[in-house]
Design a protein around this motif. Structure first.
Motif, PDB file in Angstrom:
ATOM      1  N   GLY A   4       0.829  -1.187   0.000  1.00 56.66           N
ATOM      2  CA  GLY A   4       0.000   0.000   0.000  1.00 56.66           C
ATOM      3  C   GLY A   4       0.869   1.246   0.000  1.00 56.66           C
ATOM      4  O   GLY A   4       2.087   1.199   0.109  1.00 56.66           O
ATOM      5  N   SER A   5       0.220   2.378  -0.151  1.00 54.87           N
ATOM      6  CA  SER A   5       0.950   3.640  -0.087  1.00 54.87           C
ATOM      7  C   SER A   5       0.592   4.336   1.217  1.00 54.87           C
ATOM      8  O   SER A   5      -0.490   4.151   1.760  1.00 54.87           O
ATOM      9  N   GLY A   6       1.511   5.117   1.718  1.00 54.87           N
ATOM     10  CA  GLY A   6       1.282   5.829   2.967  1.00 54.87           C
ATOM     11  C   GLY A   6       0.513   7.109   2.740  1.00 54.87           C
ATOM     12  O   GLY A   6       0.085   7.431   1.637  1.00 54.87           O
ATOM     13  N   PHE A   7       0.317   7.869   3.795  1.00 56.40           N
ATOM     14  CA  PHE A   7      -0.408   9.126   3.681  1.00 56.40           C
ATOM     15  C   PHE A   7       0.513  10.288   3.339  1.00 56.40           C
ATOM     16  O   PHE A   7       0.042  11.370   3.014  1.00 56.40           O
ATOM     17  N   LEU A   8       1.832  10.068   3.386  1.00 56.94           N
ATOM     18  CA  LEU A   8       2.779  11.102   2.978  1.00 56.94           C
ATOM     19  C   LEU A   8       3.215  10.874   1.535  1.00 56.94           C
ATOM     20  O   LEU A   8       3.433   9.734   1.122  1.00 56.94           O
ATOM     21  N   THR A   9       3.351  11.957   0.800  1.00 62.22           N
ATOM     22  CA  THR A   9       3.911  11.849  -0.545  1.00 62.22           C
ATOM     23  C   THR A   9       5.420  11.642  -0.400  1.00 62.22           C
ATOM     24  O   THR A   9       5.984  11.891   0.672  1.00 62.22           O
ATOM     25  N   LEU A  15      11.028  15.467   3.374  1.00 57.54           N
ATOM     26  CA  LEU A  15      11.050  16.650   4.243  1.00 57.54           C
ATOM     27  C   LEU A  15      10.878  16.258   5.713  1.00 57.54           C
ATOM     28  O   LEU A  15      11.478  16.871   6.600  1.00 57.54           O
ATOM     29  N   ALA A  16      10.062  15.249   5.971  1.00 57.12           N
ATOM     30  CA  ALA A  16       9.889  14.779   7.350  1.00 57.12           C
ATOM     31  C   ALA A  16      11.203  14.207   7.889  1.00 57.12           C
ATOM     32  O   ALA A  16      11.578  14.473   9.037  1.00 57.12           O
ATOM     33  N   TRP A  17      11.895  13.436   7.063  1.00 51.07           N
ATOM     34  CA  TRP A  17      13.193  12.894   7.487  1.00 51.07           C
ATOM     35  C   TRP A  17      14.198  14.014   7.730  1.00 51.07           C
ATOM     36  O   TRP A  17      14.951  13.986   8.704  1.00 51.07           O
ATOM     37  N   LEU A  18      14.200  15.002   6.847  1.00 46.24           N
ATOM     38  CA  LEU A  18      15.103  16.136   7.018  1.00 46.24           C
ATOM     39  C   LEU A  18      14.782  16.888   8.304  1.00 46.24           C
ATOM     40  O   LEU A  18      15.674  17.227   9.083  1.00 46.24           O
ATOM     41  N   VAL A  49       7.773  14.103  14.893  1.00 39.76           N
ATOM     42  CA  VAL A  49       8.033  13.843  13.473  1.00 39.76           C
ATOM     43  C   VAL A  49       8.375  12.367  13.274  1.00 39.76           C
ATOM     44  O   VAL A  49       7.938  11.744  12.303  1.00 39.76           O
ATOM     45  N   ALA A  50       9.132  11.791  14.194  1.00 41.01           N
ATOM     46  CA  ALA A  50       9.457  10.365  14.101  1.00 41.01           C
ATOM     47  C   ALA A  50       8.193   9.512  14.183  1.00 41.01           C
ATOM     48  O   ALA A  50       8.071   8.508  13.473  1.00 41.01           O
ATOM     49  N   THR A  51       7.231   9.918  15.005  1.00 40.99           N
ATOM     50  CA  THR A  51       5.972   9.191  15.111  1.00 40.99           C
ATOM     51  C   THR A  51       5.212   9.217  13.790  1.00 40.99           C
ATOM     52  O   THR A  51       4.646   8.205  13.363  1.00 40.99           O
ATOM     53  N   VAL A  52       5.214  10.361  13.117  1.00 40.96           N
ATOM     54  CA  VAL A  52       4.547  10.475  11.818  1.00 40.96           C
ATOM     55  C   VAL A  52       5.243   9.581  10.791  1.00 40.96           C
ATOM     56  O   VAL A  52       4.579   8.888  10.007  1.00 40.96           O
ATOM     57  N   ILE A  53       6.557   9.556  10.793  1.00 40.28           N
ATOM     58  CA  ILE A  53       7.304   8.716   9.846  1.00 40.28           C
ATOM     59  C   ILE A  53       7.015   7.239  10.113  1.00 40.28           C
ATOM     60  O   ILE A  53       6.806   6.456   9.182  1.00 40.28           O
ATOM     61  N   ILE A  54       6.969   6.849  11.371  1.00 41.14           N
ATOM     62  CA  ILE A  54       6.679   5.451  11.724  1.00 41.14           C
ATOM     63  C   ILE A  54       5.258   5.074  11.309  1.00 41.14           C
ATOM     64  O   ILE A  54       5.017   3.973  10.784  1.00 41.14           O
ATOM     65  N   ALA A  55       4.297   5.975  11.522  1.00 40.36           N
ATOM     66  CA  ALA A  55       2.918   5.694  11.115  1.00 40.36           C
ATOM     67  C   ALA A  55       2.817   5.555   9.599  1.00 40.36           C
ATOM     68  O   ALA A  55       2.094   4.681   9.090  1.00 40.36           O
TER      69      ALA A  55
END
Length: 70
Positions: A4-9, A15-18, A49-55
């Motif tokens: 599947g694809s995530g909710f982030l492009t 940018l989230a990782w940065l 931000v790490a929580t968003v990346i993990i989700a």
């Protein structure tokens, strides 16, 4: 099984990782240079931000058909 694809492009994900890396590096530097505890704010931002990346990772790893049945 299709991933599947995530909710982030992909651009938002980069940018989230940065943002995570910058906030994670800035926190210990600020802790050394500043006498108050304002560096904790950078740590909290990095954790959020790490929580968003993990989700997003979890959503990407789910099979595409598992999400469509919900």
């Amino acid at each position: 099984m299709q991933q599947g694809s995530g909710f982030l492009t992909p651009r938002q994900r980069r940018l989230a990782w940065l943002g995570f890396l910058l906030a994670a590096v800035q926190a210990p530097v600020a802790a050394k240079l500043v006498s108050d505890d304002s560096w904790l704010f950078s740590l909290c931002v990095a954790l959020m931000v790490a929580t968003v990346i993990i989700a997003d990772d979890a959503m990407r790893r789910r099979p595409a058909d598992a999400r469509s049945s919900e």
